[in-house]
Design an enzyme around this catalytic site. Structure first.
Site, PDB file in Angstrom:
ATOM      1  N   CYS A 114       0.817  -1.236   0.063  1.00  0.00           N
ATOM      2  CA  CYS A 114      -0.152  -0.092   0.002  1.00  0.00           C
ATOM      3  C   CYS A 114       0.912   1.258  -0.074  1.00  0.00           C
ATOM      4  CB  CYS A 114      -0.883  -0.062   1.173  1.00  0.00           C
ATOM      5  SG  CYS A 114      -2.243   1.250   1.055  1.00  0.00           S
ATOM      6  N   HIS A 217      -3.682  -5.419   0.671  1.00  0.00           N
ATOM      7  CA  HIS A 217      -3.174  -5.814   1.973  1.00  0.00           C
ATOM      8  C   HIS A 217      -3.170  -7.277   2.254  1.00  0.00           C
ATOM      9  CE1 HIS A 217      -2.716  -1.823   3.990  1.00  0.00           C
ATOM     10  NE2 HIS A 217      -3.582  -1.448   3.024  1.00  0.00           N
ATOM     11  N   GLU A 219      -1.112  -8.926   4.120  1.00  0.00           N
ATOM     12  CA  GLU A 219      -1.151  -9.352   5.342  1.00  0.00           C
ATOM     13  C   GLU A 219      -2.366  -9.569   6.121  1.00  0.00           C
ATOM     14  OE1 GLU A 219      -1.794  -5.003   5.919  1.00  0.00           O
ATOM     15  OE2 GLU A 219      -0.921  -6.217   4.471  1.00  0.00           O
TER      16      GLU A 219
END
Length: 243
Positions: A114, A217, A219
């Site tokens: 990001c 994202h 993660e």
């Protein structure tokens, strides 16, 4: 030996009370830590600090993970702040831009997420849409409102790219950004796009620079999506190969 992955940190006040300023915390979202560990790396968090020498970090770690967070100060790409720009942290910008520059020069692996992707683009002379309302072809919801651990929109992946090794050309990702790449920086190549043609991932065209960066994202989706886990596994493997 497992590679050590440096994760960029941010700072947050413990309480909105100046009496608690001494307890402000350096942090990184824990999902980054989990994703690196599960991929086989050893994570350490780098605090925002422009005083310690970056060379000392380079000698201690094997890879760099650039996390999301603040908007980047538009002065770095010669623009005035738009009325819809979000919170900024100039110290963090300087710190992380310095890290990226040195890791590029050293040829050590990087993964940008990001804001991390946007910083890489800016360092290379690119620019951003300070808010998606400035993008004339905006047609997809890029600021996911709930269930951030779930994917929401499709991305088209260049099959010849690093991502193309494990992501389908029409894979899905999550989305949490109100800014995006406008002008692509030098020696960078777009390798993924959203349905409304925003750049969703980049890599370097310079063989001496080892980087992958994504706008979404992974993660947050690594526990539910194999391709998200593969992004972190790729970083750890690249870092291990460079040891």
């Amino acid at each position: 030996m497992q590679p050590i992955i440096a994760i960029t940190g941010s700072i947050t006040p413990i309480q909105n009370d100046p009496n608690y300023a001494a307890f402000d915390a350096t942090y990184t979202p824990h999902f980054f830590v989990e994703a690196v560990i599960e991929a086989g790396g050893i994570p350490i968090i780098l605090p925002i600090n422009n005083n310690y020498p970056v060379e000392a970090i380079l000698n201690k770690v094997d890879g760099l993970l650039l996390t999301g967070g603040h908007d980047v100060d538009p002065r770095f790409y010669q623009e005035e702040p738009h009325v819809k720009i979000g919170s900024l942290n100039l110290d963090r910008d300087h710190h992380e831009l310095k890290l990226i520059k040195h890791f590029m020069q050293a040829g050590k692996p990087m993964l940008g997420v990001c804001r991390g992707m946007q910083l890489i683009n800016i360092l290379q002379g690119g620019s951003l849409y300070q808010d998606l309302s400035l993008y004339p072809d905006w047609a997809i919801q890029h600021v996911q409102k709930s269930e951030l651990d779930r994917v929401t929109h499709r991305v088209k992946i260049d099959p010849n790219s690093r991502l193309g090794q494990w992501m389908g050309t029409g894979d899905y990702v999550n989305s949490l950004h109100h800014q995006a790449i406008k002008d692509l920086g030098q020696d960078l190549k777009a390798i993924a796009w959203s349905g409304d043609q925003l750049i969703e991932a980049i890599e370097s065209t310079n063989p001496a620079v080892d980087l992958l960066a994504v706008q979404w994202h992974p993660e947050l989706t690594h526990q539910n999506q194999e391709s998200s886990r593969a992004i972190f596994k790729d970083l750890v493997e690249r870092a291990s190969n460079k040891k």
